[in-house]
Design an enzyme around this catalytic site. Structure first.
Site, PDB file in Angstrom:
ATOM      1  N   HIS A 128      14.721  67.888   9.994  1.00  0.00           N
ATOM      2  CA  HIS A 128      14.113  66.559  10.581  1.00  0.00           C
ATOM      3  C   HIS A 128      14.997  65.257  11.174  1.00  0.00           C
ATOM      4  O   HIS A 128      14.062  64.408  11.241  1.00  0.00           O
ATOM      5  CB  HIS A 128      12.758  66.442   9.928  1.00  0.00           C
ATOM      6  CG  HIS A 128      11.826  67.556   9.620  1.00  0.00           C
ATOM      7  ND1 HIS A 128      10.908  67.632   8.941  1.00  0.00           N
ATOM      8  CD2 HIS A 128      11.837  68.412  10.832  1.00  0.00           C
ATOM      9  CE1 HIS A 128      10.249  68.704   9.129  1.00  0.00           C
ATOM     10  NE2 HIS A 128      10.803  69.361   9.964  1.00  0.00           N
ATOM     11  N   CYS A 136      19.466  55.048  20.948  1.00  0.00           N
ATOM     12  CA  CYS A 136      18.917  54.402  22.067  1.00  0.00           C
ATOM     13  C   CYS A 136      18.586  55.831  23.064  1.00  0.00           C
ATOM     14  O   CYS A 136      19.240  56.512  23.391  1.00  0.00           O
ATOM     15  CB  CYS A 136      19.889  53.643  22.799  1.00  0.00           C
ATOM     16  SG  CYS A 136      19.049  53.047  24.216  1.00  0.00           S
ATOM     17  N   CYS A 163      23.328  49.196  25.300  1.00  0.00           N
ATOM     18  CA  CYS A 163      23.190  49.005  26.976  1.00  0.00           C
ATOM     19  C   CYS A 163      22.266  47.717  27.359  1.00  0.00           C
ATOM     20  O   CYS A 163      22.012  47.638  28.323  1.00  0.00           O
ATOM     21  CB  CYS A 163      22.680  50.314  27.324  1.00  0.00           C
ATOM     22  SG  CYS A 163      20.810  50.391  26.601  1.00  0.00           S
TER      23      CYS A 163
HETATM   24  P1  OAD Z   1       4.379  66.955   2.122  1.00  0.00           P
HETATM   25  O1  OAD Z   1       4.139  65.562   1.914  1.00  0.00           O
HETATM   26  O2  OAD Z   1       3.862  67.668   2.960  1.00  0.00           O
HETATM   27  O3  OAD Z   1       4.305  67.638   0.605  1.00  0.00           O
HETATM   28  C1  OAD Z   1       4.867  66.970  -0.216  1.00  0.00           C
HETATM   29  C2  OAD Z   1       4.555  67.766  -1.781  1.00  0.00           C
HETATM   30  O4  OAD Z   1       5.541  67.149  -2.864  1.00  0.00           O
HETATM   31  C3  OAD Z   1       3.228  67.941  -2.072  1.00  0.00           C
HETATM   32  O5  OAD Z   1       2.558  69.205  -2.326  1.00  0.00           O
HETATM   33  C4  OAD Z   1       3.033  67.051  -3.389  1.00  0.00           C
HETATM   34  O6  OAD Z   1       2.223  67.660  -4.188  1.00  0.00           O
HETATM   35  C5  OAD Z   1       4.382  67.156  -3.936  1.00  0.00           C
HETATM   36  N1  OAD Z   1       4.966  65.883  -4.988  1.00  0.00           N
HETATM   37  C6  OAD Z   1       4.583  64.929  -5.022  1.00  0.00           C
HETATM   38  N2  OAD Z   1       5.161  64.172  -5.653  1.00  0.00           N
HETATM   39  C7  OAD Z   1       5.902  65.142  -6.493  1.00  0.00           C
HETATM   40  C8  OAD Z   1       6.983  64.916  -7.215  1.00  0.00           C
HETATM   41  N3  OAD Z   1       7.277  63.755  -7.925  1.00  0.00           N
HETATM   42  N4  OAD Z   1       7.803  65.848  -7.878  1.00  0.00           N
HETATM   43  C9  OAD Z   1       7.562  67.312  -7.148  1.00  0.00           C
HETATM   44  N5  OAD Z   1       6.632  67.656  -6.224  1.00  0.00           N
HETATM   45  C10 OAD Z   1       5.950  66.269  -5.834  1.00  0.00           C
HETATM   46  O7  OAD Z   1       6.057  66.929   2.391  1.00  0.00           O
HETATM   47  P2  OAD Z   1       6.883  67.978   3.207  1.00  0.00           P
HETATM   48  O8  OAD Z   1       6.762  69.277   2.795  1.00  0.00           O
HETATM   49  O9  OAD Z   1       8.289  67.368   3.138  1.00  0.00           O
HETATM   50  O10 OAD Z   1       7.608  66.238   9.204  1.00  0.00           O
HETATM   51  O11 OAD Z   1       6.347  67.857   4.714  1.00  0.00           O
HETATM   52  C11 OAD Z   1       6.873  68.456   5.701  1.00  0.00           C
HETATM   53  C12 OAD Z   1       6.998  67.412   6.984  1.00  0.00           C
HETATM   54  O12 OAD Z   1       5.638  67.117   7.131  1.00  0.00           O
HETATM   55  C13 OAD Z   1       7.828  66.317   6.755  1.00  0.00           C
HETATM   56  O13 OAD Z   1       9.190  66.533   7.145  1.00  0.00           O
HETATM   57  C14 OAD Z   1       7.212  65.396   7.864  1.00  0.00           C
HETATM   58  C15 OAD Z   1       5.759  65.876   7.658  1.00  0.00           C
HETATM   59  O14 OAD Z   1       4.952  65.550   8.874  1.00  0.00           O
HETATM   60  C16 OAD Z   1       8.134  65.512  10.339  1.00  0.00           C
HETATM   61  O15 OAD Z   1       8.380  64.147  10.250  1.00  0.00           O
HETATM   62  C17 OAD Z   1       8.711  65.984  11.500  1.00  0.00           C
END
Ligand code: OAD
Length: 259
Positions: A128, A136, A163
């Site tokens: 991501h 820019c 720019c």
């Molecule tokens: P999420 O925020 O969806 O999930 C994070 C997970 O980490 C959750 O299931 C929490 O329970 C868990 N969690 C929280 N604290 C923790 C800790 N200390 N140790 C272990 N687990 C923990 O994050 P992502 O799966 O990364 O996309 O989300 C995917 C994408 O959704 C992101 O990259 C972003 C977002 O919209 C874009 O920006 C394109």
């Protein structure tokens, strides 16, 4: 599949089993999400305390950004400051060490915080993008976000110096944008060739990124999930450890290194 709670004998058994799987791996892949950076002070998107519980995800869409760059940057200012100030935690460091020890071939991350690189991970695939850089949209120049962040108080929205006025956007994938083709290909290549998939801190609900661990499972790799809350892939995993990445990963590294 076993779901194990912190502090139980079963938790210790589970750590040991996962540590042994890691010790046996020669080209494992770690797939990480926002949860691995929670202990570095970066808010997750979902789950307890997640950003999308209080902020509308439209603020991370390209349509919104293009319609109101000042609104985007005003909203992102505080989070950007936290991102720039964040340091890797014990979980990022443990993954870098597992790569140095020859158990991991690399890390595929959905995170844009740059913390794996700061922790010393050598082969890193950022699906991501990276929020420490700004691009820019008009001339294609890039610059560190730190400089842009420093001038937000007097320049809103920030403008490109190269720019002389182009629209600046963090070098991250917004909702509605394509994922970087080369990174996606590399992530799936790593997943197809890996002998272990270690998921850390991801809700595993955002696609196509969440297909990466699935590709590894389909290719026959055992799956370990370390996450604070249940995920849709728990049933597919050899071991599920419910816990904090910063506590669990150093233990897994210690067991794998000693095996
Ligand atoms: P999420 O925020 O969806 O999930 C994070 C997970 O980490 C959750 O299931 C929490 O329970 C868990 N969690 C929280 N604290 C923790 C800790 N200390 N140790 C272990 N687990 C923990 O994050 P992502 O799966 O990364 O996309 O989300 C995917 C994408 O959704 C992101 O990259 C972003 C977002 O919209 C874009 O920006 C394109």
């Amino acid at each position: 599949m076993r779901v194990i709670q912190l502090g139980t004998t079963a938790y210790a058994d589970s750590l040991f089993r996962a540590g042994e799987l890691i010790a046996a791996a020669r080209q494992g892949v770690a797939f990480t999400g926002a949860g691995i950076s929670a202990e570095s002070g970066i808010q997750t998107y979902r789950g307890q305390g997640g950003l999308w519980n209080t902020v509308d995800p439209k603020f991370a869409s390209i349509d919104y950004f293009l319609s109101d760059p000042a609104g985007y940057w005003t909203n992102a200012k505080e989070r950007g400051g936290r991102l720039l100030a964040a340091r890797p935690n014990l979980a990022h460091e443990a993954l870098a060490e597992l790569e140095r020890l020859g158990h991991l071939a690399g890390v595929v991350t959905q995170n844009v915080d740059g913390l794996h690189e700061l922790a010393g991970t050598r082969r890193l695939v950022e699906l991501h993008g990276n929020g420490r850089t700004v691009v820019c949209l008009d001339c294609g120049a890039s610059e560190p976000r730190a400089g842009v962040q420093a001038r937000l108080d007097r320049e809103m929205p920030p403008r490109c110096r190269a720019c002389g006025g182009g629209r600046l956007k963090p070098a991250v994938v917004f909702f509605g944008e394509q994922m970087p083709v080369r990174a996606v290909r590399e992530a799936f290549d790593l997943a197809a060739a890996c002998d272990l998939m270690l998921v850390v801190g991801s809700s595993l609900v955002v696609y196509p990124a969440a297909e990466v661990p699935l590709a590894a499972v389909e290719a026959g790799a055992p799956l370990i999930i370390v996450n604070a809350e249940p995920t849709p892939y728990d049933e597919l995993a050899a071991v599920v450890i419910a816990g904090k990445a910063g506590e669990v990963l150093p233990e897994l590294k210690r067991i794998a290194a000693a095996a």
